[in-house]
Scaffold this active site. Structure first.
Site, PDB file in Angstrom:
ATOM      1  N   PHE A 121     -20.638 -48.816 -33.826  1.00 23.57           N
ATOM      2  CA  PHE A 121     -18.763 -48.864 -33.943  1.00 23.57           C
ATOM      3  C   PHE A 121     -19.069 -48.838 -35.487  1.00 23.57           C
ATOM      4  O   PHE A 121     -17.104 -48.815 -35.771  1.00 23.57           O
ATOM      5  CB  PHE A 121     -19.318 -50.619 -33.839  1.00 23.57           C
ATOM      6  CG  PHE A 121     -18.468 -50.819 -32.628  1.00 23.57           C
ATOM      7  CD1 PHE A 121     -17.847 -50.955 -32.169  1.00 23.57           C
ATOM      8  CD2 PHE A 121     -19.955 -51.461 -31.392  1.00 23.57           C
ATOM      9  CE1 PHE A 121     -17.302 -51.011 -30.256  1.00 23.57           C
ATOM     10  CE2 PHE A 121     -19.297 -51.569 -30.052  1.00 23.57           C
ATOM     11  CZ  PHE A 121     -18.052 -51.464 -29.742  1.00 23.57           C
TER      12      PHE A 121
ATOM     13  N   ILE B 161     -17.326 -45.677 -35.881  1.00 28.26           N
ATOM     14  CA  ILE B 161     -15.873 -45.403 -35.415  1.00 28.26           C
ATOM     15  C   ILE B 161     -15.355 -46.161 -36.355  1.00 28.26           C
ATOM     16  O   ILE B 161     -14.153 -44.812 -36.468  1.00 28.26           O
ATOM     17  CB  ILE B 161     -15.957 -46.512 -34.584  1.00 28.26           C
ATOM     18  CG1 ILE B 161     -16.748 -45.582 -33.179  1.00 28.26           C
ATOM     19  CG2 ILE B 161     -14.542 -46.786 -33.653  1.00 28.26           C
ATOM     20  CD1 ILE B 161     -16.538 -46.118 -31.793  1.00 28.26           C
ATOM     21  N   PHE B 162     -15.721 -47.269 -37.308  1.00 21.85           N
ATOM     22  CA  PHE B 162     -14.584 -47.331 -38.008  1.00 21.85           C
ATOM     23  C   PHE B 162     -14.610 -47.009 -38.981  1.00 21.85           C
ATOM     24  O   PHE B 162     -13.721 -46.642 -40.014  1.00 21.85           O
ATOM     25  CB  PHE B 162     -15.061 -49.468 -38.305  1.00 21.85           C
ATOM     26  CG  PHE B 162     -14.723 -49.931 -37.874  1.00 21.85           C
ATOM     27  CD1 PHE B 162     -12.873 -49.879 -37.040  1.00 21.85           C
ATOM     28  CD2 PHE B 162     -15.426 -51.173 -36.954  1.00 21.85           C
ATOM     29  CE1 PHE B 162     -12.449 -50.548 -35.670  1.00 21.85           C
ATOM     30  CE2 PHE B 162     -15.217 -51.379 -35.633  1.00 21.85           C
ATOM     31  CZ  PHE B 162     -13.836 -52.181 -35.519  1.00 21.85           C
TER      32      PHE B 162
ATOM     33  N   GLN C 229     -14.879 -43.476 -39.352  1.00 18.87           N
ATOM     34  CA  GLN C 229     -14.535 -42.084 -38.852  1.00 18.87           C
ATOM     35  C   GLN C 229     -12.733 -43.449 -39.400  1.00 18.87           C
ATOM     36  O   GLN C 229     -12.218 -41.993 -39.690  1.00 18.87           O
ATOM     37  CB  GLN C 229     -14.703 -41.931 -37.717  1.00 18.87           C
ATOM     38  CG  GLN C 229     -15.615 -41.489 -37.643  1.00 18.87           C
ATOM     39  CD  GLN C 229     -15.363 -40.011 -37.550  1.00 18.87           C
ATOM     40  OE1 GLN C 229     -14.620 -38.743 -37.283  1.00 18.87           O
ATOM     41  NE2 GLN C 229     -15.906 -38.772 -38.883  1.00 18.87           N
TER      42      GLN C 229
ATOM     43  N   HIS D 159      -1.945  15.128 -20.277  1.00 24.24           N
ATOM     44  CA  HIS D 159      -1.094  13.884 -20.343  1.00 24.24           C
ATOM     45  C   HIS D 159      -0.643  14.600 -21.384  1.00 24.24           C
ATOM     46  O   HIS D 159       0.500  14.441 -22.492  1.00 24.24           O
ATOM     47  CB  HIS D 159      -1.468  12.814 -19.940  1.00 24.24           C
ATOM     48  CG  HIS D 159      -0.850  11.313 -20.039  1.00 24.24           C
ATOM     49  ND1 HIS D 159       0.056  11.403 -19.072  1.00 24.24           N
ATOM     50  CD2 HIS D 159      -0.217  11.104 -21.717  1.00 24.24           C
ATOM     51  CE1 HIS D 159       0.090   9.886 -19.802  1.00 24.24           C
ATOM     52  NE2 HIS D 159      -0.018   9.994 -20.767  1.00 24.24           N
ATOM     53  N   GLU D 160      -1.985  14.180 -22.511  1.00 25.15           N
ATOM     54  CA  GLU D 160      -1.553  14.407 -24.316  1.00 25.15           C
ATOM     55  C   GLU D 160      -0.705  15.638 -24.538  1.00 25.15           C
ATOM     56  O   GLU D 160       0.260  15.628 -25.419  1.00 25.15           O
ATOM     57  CB  GLU D 160      -2.708  14.523 -24.996  1.00 25.15           C
ATOM     58  CG  GLU D 160      -3.642  12.453 -24.555  1.00 25.15           C
ATOM     59  CD  GLU D 160      -2.488  11.525 -25.490  1.00 25.15           C
ATOM     60  OE1 GLU D 160      -1.494  11.393 -25.773  1.00 25.15           O
ATOM     61  OE2 GLU D 160      -2.375  10.628 -24.271  1.00 25.15           O
TER      62      GLU D 160
ATOM     63  N   HIS E 191       2.955  14.813 -24.182  1.00 31.23           N
ATOM     64  CA  HIS E 191       3.671  14.955 -25.008  1.00 31.23           C
ATOM     65  C   HIS E 191       3.840  15.279 -26.177  1.00 31.23           C
ATOM     66  O   HIS E 191       5.059  15.667 -26.720  1.00 31.23           O
ATOM     67  CB  HIS E 191       2.559  13.473 -25.228  1.00 31.23           C
ATOM     68  CG  HIS E 191       2.736  12.630 -24.404  1.00 31.23           C
ATOM     69  ND1 HIS E 191       3.892  11.554 -24.347  1.00 31.23           N
ATOM     70  CD2 HIS E 191       2.073  11.550 -24.044  1.00 31.23           C
ATOM     71  CE1 HIS E 191       3.872  10.377 -23.431  1.00 31.23           C
ATOM     72  NE2 HIS E 191       2.353  10.529 -23.276  1.00 31.23           N
TER      73      HIS E 191
ATOM     74  N   ASP F 281       4.129   4.364 -21.582  1.00 31.07           N
ATOM     75  CA  ASP F 281       4.957   4.894 -22.524  1.00 31.07           C
ATOM     76  C   ASP F 281       5.579   5.026 -21.453  1.00 31.07           C
ATOM     77  O   ASP F 281       7.412   5.253 -21.511  1.00 31.07           O
ATOM     78  CB  ASP F 281       4.787   6.986 -21.483  1.00 31.07           C
ATOM     79  CG  ASP F 281       3.321   7.346 -22.314  1.00 31.07           C
ATOM     80  OD1 ASP F 281       3.268   6.497 -22.889  1.00 31.07           O
ATOM     81  OD2 ASP F 281       2.764   7.975 -21.879  1.00 31.07           O
TER      82      ASP F 281
HETATM   83 ZN    ZN Z   1       1.036   9.139 -22.410  1.00 31.40          ZN
END
Ligand code: ZN
Ligand code: ADP
Ligand code: MG
Length: 646
Positions: free
Chosen positions: A154, A157-158, A160, A452-453, A456, A528
């Site tokens: 207790f 608690i007090f 705190q 894929h690259e 681009h 993309d």
């Molecule tokens: Zn791509």
């Protein structure tokens, strides 16, 4: 590097990876030797609950041999019991042959009285009496102990509850967790923030007001209460707020929007109250609420249909700001990168009525930022910072800082003592794309990524309103299996219709190559597609670049400074939506046609690029153009491919 128009190819269903520290670097762990109240209380609770339980378990473990008192008395009367040990209220009955049984008597009654009650002659029984057994004594000690523990509990608690503003912990919920930088402790100055001169000018005034409040009060000037720092993430909003406090030399209370939120409704509001009270006592002072959009969103507009806690917290901020007395000399700074979602009430006069915008740094800004953060790091003498600044279009201050730090880590790891231009370049790629990773990939997967690259890169190279390819790579980084970097050659604030169409073609290039070569598609093109769809949509809705012309989108409230979110618009008719969708589709189709056209006609070139990628993994601009055989300038002159959309 730079405003990476890179096209990351995501592996299907791959989870985002946890950033990895370079080998040899361990994360810093902070062991706190602070007296941790919460933990202590929990431990006490555990002891408190378990110790008695353990003892009662020990007590009951003998229960297999207990006997009722009546049975015990019968046995004594019948002479079956050789002797009895009386220990407190416990009776240990010895039946001979090591056969012991236990029983208990009533408290307060002696064993002799008990025998008389059962009409047994005490002299016919052998018995010994000990007053209070070990167990009984232990029980007493335990009782006292638990009382002490309770008392301690207790008191804690007090304590705190009474603790000061940095309390926190289980019982300090309502206290603000504001980090306080006491007067003069804030060592950031305007000189540490680069490239945002307009913002600095506007904030000078705030600084002056905090330094000499009397000057303003004397002439009855209404002084600013709230200043909103607006700008994309990483441009230095937080840094700027600290610089204001540093320049003014006043206490600085800083708290992030999300820190007001806890599980319990009402905690946020009480934290606000506490924060403002504390600041007022320390006036002149600055309160800084970082990322205010976490609480300042339009009230009652949450996706889950309202958010009580946030509304209450926001209301409390409004109340506190309205309640400022004219001579309180407290200025509230707040930062956000989403000014568009803020509640209108927050930006009304008398609240956050001043708005200071921090923009992405331009080349001069980047040069100054680099100069600030290059200090104390061993760079090679021949580094051309002008060039670095030029190549880092689209980097924020935070990105630049991060980049130089990465470069330093790189040389430290390799045991070199000078940072070269190549290190900076590598660090820039890492900052934008994540660290490179060695994944074990089949030859076939690598080839697919390469196509894929290359798709681009070829698509963008043969169009005439695009920037040159800076680097292509099939080394996976972060979530991307490969990337193509096409940074803008110069800082650009405008895009024309043709440029946007060709950008969509570039984004389509990866997917188009997969389609052309494998007659199949991977899941890697999803980001993309996401980006090109958004671009096409913006062309139709935001820029009025379609035959539909400028589209009336009703009230402008959903506008943001960085583009409008289509979904936020609810007052658009279904037929108009359908029209928009049709137009978006036409744009994408037109671009796809051109892209396919380029890749089909330049198939041989693409194959050569792929072969080189398979061998070297990365191609720089010079190597790429050598393989392609046509310079960007020649392509522009020839203007061979044009997107047909009208
Ligand atoms: Zn791509
Ligand atoms: P924001 O709050 O706008 O997201 P921060 O202020 O947190 O950005 O910036 C993070 C870090 O990046 C800063 O601590 C600083 O090191 C660096 N930085 C960002 N912008 C600048 C700038 N304009 N000048 C110098 N450094 C900057
Ligand atoms: Mg910030």
């Amino acid at each position: 590097m730079a405003k990476a128009k890179e096209q990351p190819k995501k592996p299907a269903g791959q989870k985002p990876s946890i950033p990895q520290l370079p080998p040899g670097m361990r994360p810093v762990r902070m062991w706190s030797f602070r007296f941790d109240m919460k933990k202590l209380l929990i431990w006490l609770l555990v002891i408190f609950l378990f110790v008695p339980a353990i003892f009662s378990w020990i007590g009951s473990s003998t229960s297999g041999m207990t006997e009722t008192l009546t049975q015990a008395m019968e046995d004594i009367r019948a002479g079956k019991v050789k002797s009895v040990d009386v220990s407190g209220d416990n009776l240990i009955l010895d039946y001979g042959n090591n056969n012991l049984k236990f029983s208990t008597k009533e408290t307060g009654q002696s064993f002799t009285q008990l025998l008389t009650q059962y009409k047994i002659d005490p002299s016919s029984v052998t018995f010994t009496v000990q007053n209070g057994s070990f167990m009984d004594k232990l029980g007493n000690v335990l009782n006292i102990l638990s009382f002490l523990l309770m008392a301690f509990f207790f008191v804690m608690i007090f304590r705190q509850m009474r603790q000061g503003q940095n309390g926190g912990g289980m019982f300090g919920m309502g206290r603000s967790k504001a980090k306080l930088f006491a007067k003069g402790k804030q060592d950031v100055r305007f000189a540490d923030v680069a490239g945002v001169d307009e913002a600095k000018q506007e904030l000078e005034e705030v600084v002056d007001f905090l330094k000499h409040p009397a000057k303003y009060h004397k002439v009855g000037a209404r002084t600013p209460k709230g200043v909103l720092l607006v700008g994309p993430a990483g441009v230095g909003k937080t840094l700027m707020a600290r610089a204001v406090a540093g320049e003014a030399g006043v206490p600085f209370f800083s708290m992030a929007g999300s820190e007001f939120m806890e599980m319990l409704v009402g905690v946020g509001a009480s934290r606000v109250r506490d924060l403002f009270d504390t600041a007022k006592k320390a006036a002149p002072a600055i309160i800084f609420i970082d990322e205010i959009d976490a609480i300042g969103r339009t009230r009652g507009a949450g996706a889950m249909g309202g958010h009580d806690e946030r509304d209450q917290t926001l209301n409390q901020i409004l109340v506190e700001m309205d309640g400022f007395a004219p001579n309180d000399s407290v200025i509230v700074l707040a930062a956000t990168n989403r000014p568009d979602v803020l509640d209108q009430a927050l930006v009304r006069p008398g609240r956050f009525d001043r708005r200071v915008t921090l923009d992405m740094p331009d080349i001069e800004g980047r040069k100054k930022t680099l100069a600030i953060h290059a200090k104390g790091k061993p760079f090679a003498k021949n580094i051309n910072w002008e060039d670095v600044a030029k190549r880092t279009v689209g980097f924020t201050g935070a990105d630049l800082e991060n980049m130089l730090n990465e470069a330093a880590i790189l040389i430290a790891r390799e045991g070199r003592d000078e940072i070269t231009f190549d290190d900076i370049e590598e660090a820039a790629t890492k900052v934008k794309m994540g660290p490179s990773k060695k994944r074990i990939q089949s030859e076939n997967d690598r080839r697919m990524t390469a196509y894929h690259e290359a798709g681009h890169a070829i698509a963008t190279h043969f169009l005439s309103h695009t920037d040159p390819v800076h680097r292509i790579s099939i080394i996976s980084r972060g979530r991307a299996l490969g990337f193509t970097m096409i940074p803008p050659a110069v800082d650009k604030y405008q895009s024309t219709r043709v440029e946007l169409l060709e950008e969509i073609c570039t984004l389509l290039g990866g997917r188009a190559a997969e389609k052309l070569i494998y007659n199949d598609l991977t899941a890697g093109a999803s980001s993309d597609i996401d980006r090109l769809t958004r671009l096409a949509r913006a062309m139709v809705i935001d820029y009025g670049m379609s035959p539909l012309g400028p589209i009336d989108f009703g009230p402008q409230e959903g506008m943001s400074e960085w583009g409008r979110t289509y979904l936020e618009q609810t007052d658009v008719s279904d037929s108009k939506r359908a029209e928009i969708d049709r137009e978006v589709k036409r744009i994408v189709n037109a671009c796809e046609k051109t892209t396919m056209d380029i890749l089909t006609k330049k198939r041989k070139v693409m194959d050569r690029v792929v072969a080189a990628l398979m061998e070297k993994e990365s191609l720089e601009r010079e190597e790429f153009e050598k393989i392609v055989g046509v310079s960007k300038a020649d392509v522009i002159k020839k203007n061979e491919f044009v997107v047909e959309y009208s």
